[in-house]
Motif scaffolding. Structure first.
Motif, PDB file in Angstrom:
ATOM      1  N   UNK A   9       0.833  -1.200   0.000  1.00  8.48           N
ATOM      2  CA  UNK A   9       0.000   0.000   0.000  1.00  8.48           C
ATOM      3  C   UNK A   9       0.872   1.256   0.000  1.00  8.48           C
ATOM      4  N   UNK A  10       1.904   1.226   0.804  1.00  7.55           N
ATOM      5  CA  UNK A  10       2.787   2.398   0.871  1.00  7.55           C
ATOM      6  C   UNK A  10       3.534   2.604  -0.452  1.00  7.55           C
ATOM      7  N   UNK A  13       1.157   4.039  -2.910  1.00  5.11           N
ATOM      8  CA  UNK A  13       0.912   5.451  -2.606  1.00  5.11           C
ATOM      9  C   UNK A  13       2.077   6.327  -3.056  1.00  5.11           C
ATOM     10  N   UNK A  17       2.277   9.229  -6.009  1.00  9.19           N
ATOM     11  CA  UNK A  17       2.799  10.566  -5.734  1.00  9.19           C
ATOM     12  C   UNK A  17       3.877  10.940  -6.755  1.00  9.19           C
ATOM     13  N   UNK A  85       8.443   9.119   7.556  1.00 12.91           N
ATOM     14  CA  UNK A  85       7.042   8.742   7.777  1.00 12.91           C
ATOM     15  C   UNK A  85       6.888   7.253   8.036  1.00 12.91           C
TER      16      UNK A  85
ATOM     17  N   UNK B  95      -0.795  21.070   0.604  1.00 14.51           N
ATOM     18  CA  UNK B  95      -1.836  20.058   0.767  1.00 14.51           C
ATOM     19  C   UNK B  95      -1.388  18.715   0.169  1.00 14.51           C
ATOM     20  N   UNK B  97       1.575  17.503  -0.297  1.00  9.02           N
ATOM     21  CA  UNK B  97       2.610  16.835   0.491  1.00  9.02           C
ATOM     22  C   UNK B  97       2.016  16.263   1.780  1.00  9.02           C
ATOM     23  N   UNK B  99      -1.010  15.455   2.411  1.00  5.40           N
ATOM     24  CA  UNK B  99      -1.923  14.353   2.127  1.00  5.40           C
ATOM     25  C   UNK B  99      -1.128  13.088   1.797  1.00  5.40           C
ATOM     26  N   UNK B 100      -0.039  13.277   1.080  1.00  3.95           N
ATOM     27  CA  UNK B 100       0.790  12.109   0.750  1.00  3.95           C
ATOM     28  C   UNK B 100       1.398  11.502   2.011  1.00  3.95           C
ATOM     29  N   UNK B 101       1.901  12.374   2.875  1.00  3.17           N
ATOM     30  CA  UNK B 101       2.489  11.885   4.135  1.00  3.17           C
ATOM     31  C   UNK B 101       1.398  11.159   4.944  1.00  3.17           C
ATOM     32  N   UNK B 103      -1.137   9.626   3.806  1.00  3.57           N
ATOM     33  CA  UNK B 103      -1.384   8.314   3.181  1.00  3.57           C
ATOM     34  C   UNK B 103      -0.310   7.318   3.593  1.00  3.57           C
ATOM     35  N   UNK B 104       0.929   7.781   3.561  1.00  3.46           N
ATOM     36  CA  UNK B 104       2.025   6.885   3.937  1.00  3.46           C
ATOM     37  C   UNK B 104       1.898   6.461   5.404  1.00  3.46           C
ATOM     38  N   UNK B 105       1.366   7.359   6.201  1.00  3.60           N
ATOM     39  CA  UNK B 105       1.207   7.062   7.627  1.00  3.60           C
ATOM     40  C   UNK B 105      -0.129   6.374   7.918  1.00  3.60           C
ATOM     41  N   UNK B 106      -0.909   6.203   6.860  1.00  2.00           N
ATOM     42  CA  UNK B 106      -2.237   5.594   6.985  1.00  2.00           C
ATOM     43  C   UNK B 106      -3.145   6.416   7.895  1.00  2.00           C
ATOM     44  N   UNK B 109      -7.693  11.916   5.750  1.00  2.00           N
ATOM     45  CA  UNK B 109      -7.494  13.302   5.282  1.00  2.00           C
ATOM     46  C   UNK B 109      -7.941  14.321   6.326  1.00  2.00           C
TER      47      UNK B 109
END
Lengths: 255, 303, 271
Positions: A9-10, A13, A17, A85, B95, B97, B99-101, B103-106, B109
């Motif tokens: 998933x990561x 994602x 990006x 992260x 926004x 960046x 939002x991407x972070x 997502x990576x952190x699950x 939003x």
């Protein structure tokens, strides 16, 4: 299992990006080239083939620039933003491999395949038989795509070793243009018959560009197999080698 | 929570080898606000990088949450929020960046909005990062570090480039995070008065070696550094006039509804007992910090 | 996932395909090469192969073709490399127009081409392979032939092969005004009945036909753009594929897809 799913998933994602960041330039080139190709398919099929090496070169240049972007992130420190992260180095590498190299190679394939699918899919399977080749346009595209991955991963590997993006791009340029071009020139100088054929104004450059684009194809044929199959095997082999090499570095890179 | 066991880190280059850390051993327990102190080039950022698993120790071991941060990259880093000293962000919208972070952190939003509000960058979500001022880039870094509610916050110079009001806000934010969420905060900074407001634990590094680490009270006592107590009372003046008579109290400062009482480190326990008696309500009394500047000078001067 | 980017690109490319089709269709008159009106230098033949009618024209009046064709770079020209060795065309698309330069005249009679010559032309066109080209001592080696180069040859033969319906009027091909009342069928019939040559050609060609190449030939004409129903259907299928990819991505992460489309329509801000 759960952690593997999370990891995938990561990766997805991050691919998303990366692609989102870079896709604009690829869109522009793909649309322009595809328009030319669409028109060429209708009006001048041989031109569509002659343009392949040029488009291939531009894409390899774009993809090498993109594939060396993580090197840039590494030297500037931007990579820390992502890794902090919880993204692992392996995930980061995989995302760049797929998002920066494989995905964009797929985009390159679309330049020819979508117009061909629309106009006449048989364009892709009918043998080309031009410039001493005996492959179909589809096969030629597969060879080019495998080479694009090869150059992209070379860029990633060299960039990772040297931590210098410019060096990585230069290495790709050296392998892709300078070395084959010089070999071609030397060969044509020392082999009069070949020279005669090659030294004809613009055809020199065309031949050289084409030679590079299909170099792997021209180089094989020694195992007595179908040349296309041989070139695919050789390219896949080198793709895997360079993917492994760059992976080995990236999984332990200090940021 | 964080254990450095005889850690040595050597950076090798053509110019030669540099010892960033030399046999460094220290522990930082959970729930503290630790100050990572030391002169420039002492090895503070290297320590952060080791905690995050960004670099491998040349010798020794680093354990975070009982795990090796290099091998268990995700497990460790997903619980840490990191604000680098000189962050370089990609040139995208704030926004995108965040939002991407997220997502990576699950993280959902909605959390991005929550953190953006918390760090005061809501107005700038639609801006490109390159157009942000340095202060707002710092806030963005803090927002990134806070996304995903980490258990440890590593802040490398968190108040650098901020105006005085923003500094205050950030410091109070860190304090809130500690008290409300029990986050362990580790701050590397040179701005000691600010650190003084939040830190209750310090690790002092000099030339790659850990000079001292531990609970601030213990160290303050050991080095006889001035301790500061904060007392919340309705009439600070009246209390101040009482306290000033006590000879072990060095100074008393009056703020609107609080009183800052300074005393020598060795008398901390005695004064704490004394103040508790006077104030009565223990919740109103707090050992804020000590004169870190003084401590810094003492530790930096040690041979 | 990044599928939306791929989907968007596919949709955009199908639009490009449509535009290219439209341009090519509009340009059709410019590419017309049917106007060979110099009867003395044109030989024609029609034959019926496998139920399809083929109509071939051989001309040495290459200048008028070039003039009408309007492209001095001659992208349709293909090369014949070595005398006597197998040789191929670039693609079946290009099999329609052959230009063969020679220093020696290929024997022909006005109004009818010697069967051997025609046979070879047709063989080239249909099977993509020339087995014998030794009737032409001069061989064009270049990848492309410039107009200057062509004039250096004594004779240049141009063969145009049409695949037509039996009911098509010769007039529609606009090749021989004097015969415009005939249907292709008539020409074929007369050719088959009245000439031993035609039968010979037919038999010989049929032996050499590679079935694989016949179908694609059916629809293509040089410079003739047929916006067929198939092409429209394929365009729709490709566009649908693009939409499907976007939809898959939308199911996974609607917000990201919305964001992407916002990015596409909104101007970039430089704040």
């Amino acid at each position: 299992m759960k952690s593997l799913q999370d990891s995938i998933r990561r990766i997805i994602n991050h691919i998303d990006y990366i692609v989102g960041l870079q896709i604009r330039i690829f869109y522009v080139f793909t649309l322009i080239f595809s328009a030319i190709i669409s028109y060429a398919f209708y009006s001048s099929p041989s031109m569509s083939l002659s343009l392949l090496p040029f488009f291939f070169f531009i894409y390899v240049a774009l993809i090498s620039a993109l594939a060396t972007e993580p090197v840039d992130e590494l030297s500037k420190g931007t990579i820390q933003v992502y890794l902090a992260t919880g993204l692992t180095r392996k995930e980061y590498y995989s995302a760049w491999l797929f998002g920066g190299v494989v995905f964009q190679t797929l985009v390159f394939l679309l330049i020819y395949s979508i117009p061909a699918l629309i106009i006449d899919p048989s364009i892709l399977v009918v043998p080309v038989r031009q410039y001493g080749l005996n492959v179909s346009l589809g096969q030629l595209l597969i060879i080019c795509a495998l080479q694009t991955i090869y150059y992209g991963t070379i860029g990633m590997t060299i960039g990772a070793f040297t931590k210098r993006r410019s060096l990585a791009v230069f290495a790709v340029f050296l392998l892709m243009v300078i070395i084959p071009f010089s070999i071609g020139l030397l060969a044509s100088i020392f082999t009069p018959s070949l020279g005669e054929g090659i030294f004809k104004g613009i055809t020199l450059i065309c031949n050289q560009l084409l030679y590079v684009a299909i170099s792997s194809y021209s180089m094989v044929g020694v195992f007595g197999m179908n040349p296309f199959l041989e070139s695919v095997i050789v390219l896949v082999f080198f793709d895997i080698i360079f993917i492994l090499l760059s992976y080995m570095f990236w999984r332990e890179v200090e940021v | 929570m964080i254990v450095f066991d005889n850690v040595t880190k050597i950076y090798r280059s053509r110019a030669g080898s540099i010892y960033a850390l030399r046999n460094a051993s220290f522990k930082i327990p959970g729930g503290v606000a630790a100050g990572l102190l030391g002169p420039n080039g002492a090895g503070k950022t290297t320590s952060f990088k080791l905690i995050l698993g960004f670099i491998k120790p040349t010798r020794g071991k680093v354990h975070v949450f009982g795990q090796d941060p290099v091998k268990e990259e995700h497990e460790v880093r997903s619980k840490i929020g990191y604000l680098p000293e000189k962050p370089i962000y990609p040139q995208v919208k704030v926004w995108s960046l965040l939002r991407h972070i997220a997502k990576l952190r699950n993280v959902a939003s909605q959390d991005v909005y929550r953190i953006a509000r918390l760090t005061g960058i809501t107005r700038y979500l639609d801006f490109n990062i390159k157009s942000l001022s340095r202060g707002y880039i710092q806030r963005l870094g803090l927002a990134i570090a806070l996304l995903g509610d980490p258990e440890i916050l590593l802040l490398d110079e968190p108040t650098a480039n901020l105006d005085p009001i923003s500094r205050k806000e950030i410091i109070s934010l860190i304090r809130d995070l500690m008290s409300e969420l029990g986050v362990t905060v580790i701050i590397a900074t040179h701005i000691l008065p600010e650190l003084q407001q939040v830190a209750n634990y310090i690790v002092f590094i000099r030339k790659g070696q850990v000079v001292e680490y531990g609970d601030i009270n213990t160290i303050v006592t050991r080095y006889r550094v001035t301790a500061i107590f904060r007392i919340r009372v309705s009439d600070p003046r009246r209390l101040a006039s009482k306290l000033i008579l006590f000879d072990k109290i060095k100074a008393v400062e009056i703020a609107s509804d609080t009183l800052l009482v300074k005393a020598t480190g060795e008398d901390v326990d005695e004064i704490q007992y004394f103040l508790r008696e006077i104030v009565g309500d223990e919740t109103k009394l707090e050992l804020v910090s000590s004169e870190l500047g003084e401590l810094y000078e003492k530790l930096a001067g040690l041979n | 996932m990044m599928l939306r980017y791929l989907g968007m690109l596919i949709i955009m490319l199908s639009l490009v395909g449509i535009i290219a089709m439209a341009i090519a269709a509009v340009q059709k008159p410019e590419l017309t090469i049917y106007t060979l009106n110099s009867p003395s230098t044109i030989a024609s033949i029609a034959s019926n192969i496998g139920g399809k009618t083929y109509f071939a024209i051989v001309s040495i009046d290459f200048k008028s073709i070039l003039k009408n064709y309007g492209n001095p770079n001659l992208p349709y020209v293909f090369s014949l490399e070595v005398s006597g060795s197998p040789m191929s065309l670039n693609t079946p698309l290009e099999a329609k127009l052959l230009i063969i330069g020679t220093y020696m005249p290929v024997p022909h009679i006005t109004g009818a081409v010697k069967p051997q010559v025609m046979n070879r032309f047709l063989t080239v066109a249909y099977s993509n392979i020339i087995y014998e080209v030794n009737i032409m001592p001069g061989i064009i080696i270049d990848l492309r032939i410039s107009e200057n180069k062509l004039t250096s040859y004594r004779y240049v033969y141009m063969v145009i092969i049409y695949v037509v319906d039996r009911n098509t009027l010769v007039r529609d091909l606009n090749v021989m005004p004097s015969q415009n009342l005939y249907r292709i069928g008539h020409v074929v019939d007369s050719a088959l009945n009245g000439s031993w040559a035609a039968n010979g050609i037919l038999n010989s060609v049929m032996k050499n036909i590679d079935i694989y190449y016949i179908n694609p030939l059916t629809f293509r004409f040089i410079g003739y753009i047929e916006v067929s129903r198939d092409a429209v259907l394929r365009t729709a299928a490709v566009a649908f594929l693009g939409l499907a990819l976007i939809f898959i991505d939308y199911k996974r992460d609607p917000e990201a897809v919305k964001e992407t489309f916002r990015w596409l329509v909104r101007r970039r801000s430089n704040r």
